[in-house]
Design an enzyme around this catalytic site. Structure first.
Site, PDB file in Angstrom:
ATOM      1  N   SER A   1       8.813 -45.237  -7.474  1.00 60.97           N
ATOM      2  CA  SER A   1       8.199 -44.147  -8.195  1.00 60.97           C
ATOM      3  C   SER A   1       8.713 -44.003  -9.633  1.00 60.97           C
ATOM      4  CB  SER A   1       8.453 -42.830  -7.467  1.00 60.97           C
ATOM      5  OG  SER A   1       9.842 -42.542  -7.426  1.00 60.97           O
TER       6      SER A   1
ATOM      7  N   LYS B   1      13.909 -38.915 -15.432  1.00 60.94           N
ATOM      8  CA  LYS B   1      12.728 -38.857 -14.558  1.00 60.94           C
ATOM      9  C   LYS B   1      12.354 -37.403 -14.308  1.00 60.94           C
ATOM     10  CE  LYS B   1      11.283 -40.695 -10.013  1.00 60.94           C
ATOM     11  NZ  LYS B   1      11.802 -41.262  -8.735  1.00 60.94           N
TER      12      LYS B   1
ATOM     13  N   SER C   1      12.864 -46.505  -5.279  1.00 56.56           N
ATOM     14  CA  SER C   1      12.230 -45.983  -6.494  1.00 56.56           C
ATOM     15  C   SER C   1      12.999 -46.228  -7.786  1.00 56.56           C
ATOM     16  CB  SER C   1      11.974 -44.483  -6.350  1.00 56.56           C
ATOM     17  OG  SER C   1      10.883 -44.255  -5.503  1.00 56.56           O
TER      18      SER C   1
END
Lengths: 470, 94
Positions: free
Chosen positions: A138, A63, A162
């Site tokens: 997210s 990420k 997330s």
């Protein structure tokens, strides 16, 4: 060379191929790169990809909140555009040391603030099961990449859901580890009393393996501790004697879609048939006060963490005649709407005259949530709920309504506030879209969660490859 | 719980955000709505409850006081939007 079907290959199987020398790490990396070239123009799961294969292991996606030496890291924000870290985050370094070549940096809501990736300054990712829908957030980029065969596994970060929520919406396995067991050194900080890094993969065993690579005390992050026992690869196939608690309050939550509830109840029955003892537990405050508590604490901490973006040391700058004007203009131009909203909310909640009523009060609510989870886990080995109240929703549906977006994390937030580990396991489909099951354990309870998750995963037989890609 | 435009402007100053007029209007409405929702925490009587600032029971984490390598000057300055020699360059502060 063996045929590499990146849609189906697990990291464990890929490790086997490498060990038996049926493929090289470079060939494996190349296979994923080709899949990315093929499918990512539609899905936009990566913000940037790495062409060179560095390492002799199974490649990984990280990420874009995880600092990678020499590879741009933006956290999905214009205010970090062009920022190239000069050091690795500890977790990136541990992946490097384990020989895992980097495939690329995956999309995220700006500063990991969001539940759909629509807050990314670089455009949303799309759900591989239905590209008109969000992949969750997210960490939607990592979750969608794993489901679409664009990475065998990846790392996300989880503040209020997330990792777990995008895994639920994309139909794969994601772990939010016990707070403090994985280093945050080099992670773009959002809310420091909540942020945790964790793995996403197709299977519980892959998630356990990746956890064992990244977890453990880090002298560079003084909030870290070692797990009291090593992480083991789960082998459990039954659930005899395992006590699973369903919070009675979720029965009244109208936010949970009927299709999600049906898939959840089917898996609970399956757990029972595997020998689990199912009971009701009580979390009277968690679902009523968890959200308001979280949306005071997280923005307050974010407003402090994001104060560092001032156009002085890194990132773009908007010039002005004076220092203060330069900082204010740089921040106005660099932050998107959601970070601004949270900085404003957090600054307000921390400001003179409001601190006790908002931030202080939320910290006390947090104490009660910690206690009620601890009490529930005295009678149960794990708590079990749906992960997300809904399946993946259409892109644009909630983007204009902050409170509707915040409600996505209704079921994941309480245990995050309590610092507890949570595992998402895909448990079925509703409207042709994945539904996720959330298992919550006590502090350091990862091995038990992996065992339960593995037994359920085997019995459920969920096919993690999106139907339209089979 | 309504928040006024002037309060939003004040908070923006504290947060060092040079918000435009349109954003100011939008945030005034949005923050009022969000504050309404989060104010729910005020319903609870928590006079005797201690706050939780951190979910792990860690106190006094010490490190040995040993010198170690930190970022080299060139690395620390590598991402600077403006520099002058070995310094970050910024506009005048006064």
């Amino acid at each position: 060379m063996a045929v590499i079907d990146t849609l189906r290959l697990t990291a464990e199987e890929a490790t086997g191929l490498l060990e038996r020398r049926e493929v090289t790490a470079a060939e494996l990396h190349e296979a994923y790169r080709e899949a990315i070239d093929d499918r990512d123009p539609e899905l936009h799961t990566y913000l940037r990809v790495v062409d060179e294969c560095v390492g002799d292991g199974v490649p990984i996606a990280l990420k874009d909140v995880i600092s990678t030496r020499g590879v741009e890291t933006t956290a999905g924000s214009r205010i970090l555009e062009g920022y190239t870290p000069v050091f690795d985050a500890t977790v990136a370094g541990r992946c490097r040391a384990a020989g895992l070549p980097l495939l690329g940096k995956t999309n995220t809501d700006e500063f990991a603030m969001g539940s759909s990736t629509e807050n990314s300054a670089f455009g949303p990712s799309r759900n591989p099961w239905d590209p008109s829908r969000v992949p969750g957030g997210s960490g939607g980029g990592t979750a969608a990449a794993v489901s679409a065969g664009l990475a065998p596994w990846g790392l996300g970060s989880d503040t209020g859901g997330s990792i777990k929520q995008p895994s639920a919406l994309c139909g794969n396995v994601g772990l939010r580890p016990t707070y403090g067991t994985v280093s945050r050194y080099g992670i773009v900080a959002f809310a420091s009393s909540l942020d945790q890094v964790g793995p996403v993969a197709k299977t519980v065993r892959d998630v356990a393996l990746l956890t064992s690579i990244i977890a453990g005390r880090d002298p560079a992050d003084s909030t870290t501790v070692d797990h009291p026992e090593p992480i083991r690869l789960p082998e459990r196939e039954e659930l005899r004697g395992v006590r699973l608690g369903i919070p009675r309050q979720i029965g009244d939550l109208r936010a949970i879609e009927p299709g999600v509830r049906a898939a959840f109840e089917t898996s609970v029955e399956l757990a029972r048939s595997l020998g689990a003892e199912i009971g009701e537990c009580d979390l009277p405050l968690s679902f009523e006060y968890g959200m308001p508590c979280y949306y005071l604490i997280a923005p307050a901490e974010a407003s402090s963490n994001l104060a560092r973006y001032d156009g002085v040391r890194y990132g773009p700058r908007v010039d002005a005649d004076g220092y203060r004007e330069m900082v204010e203009r740089t921040r106005d131009a660099g932050f998107g709407p959601e970070p601004k909203r949270r900085i404003m909310l957090g600054t307000y909640a921390l400001s003179a005259g409001y601190y006790d009523a908002f931030y202080g009060q939320a910290q006390k609510v947090r104490t009660l949530l910690v206690r009620e989870h601890r009490d529930a886990l005295e009678r149960f080995d794990a708590l079990i709920t749906p992960t997300s109240p809904t399946v993946a929703f259409p892109i644009g549906e909630r983007a204009a309504d902050p409170l509707a977006m915040y409600a996505c994390d209704l079921l994941t937030i309480p245990s995050c506030l309590a610092g507890l580990p949570g595992l998402n396991v895909p448990c079925g489909l509703s409207e042709g879209l994945p539904v996720g099951l959330q298992l919550i354990g006590p502090q350091f309870g990862e091995n038990a969660l992996f065992g339960i998750g593995h037994a359920l995963e085997r019995a459920l037989g969920f096919d993690p490859v999106p139907e339209r890609l089979r | 719980m309504a928040i006024t435009r002037d309060q939003v402007l004040h908070v923006a100053k504290l947060a060092r955000l040079d918000l435009g007029e349109e954003e100011l209007e939008r945030l005034t409405a949005e923050l009022s709505e969000i504050l309404d929702a989060v104010s729910k925490v005020a319903e609870l009587d928590l006079a005797d409850v201690p706050p939780t600032s951190h979910p792990l029971d860690l106190v006094n984490v010490w490190a040995e006081d040993e010198p170690h390598r930190s970022l080299a000057l060139g690395e620390a300055l590598a991402n600077a939007p403006a520099r002058e020699g070995d310094l970050f360059r910024v506009p005048p502060t006064a």
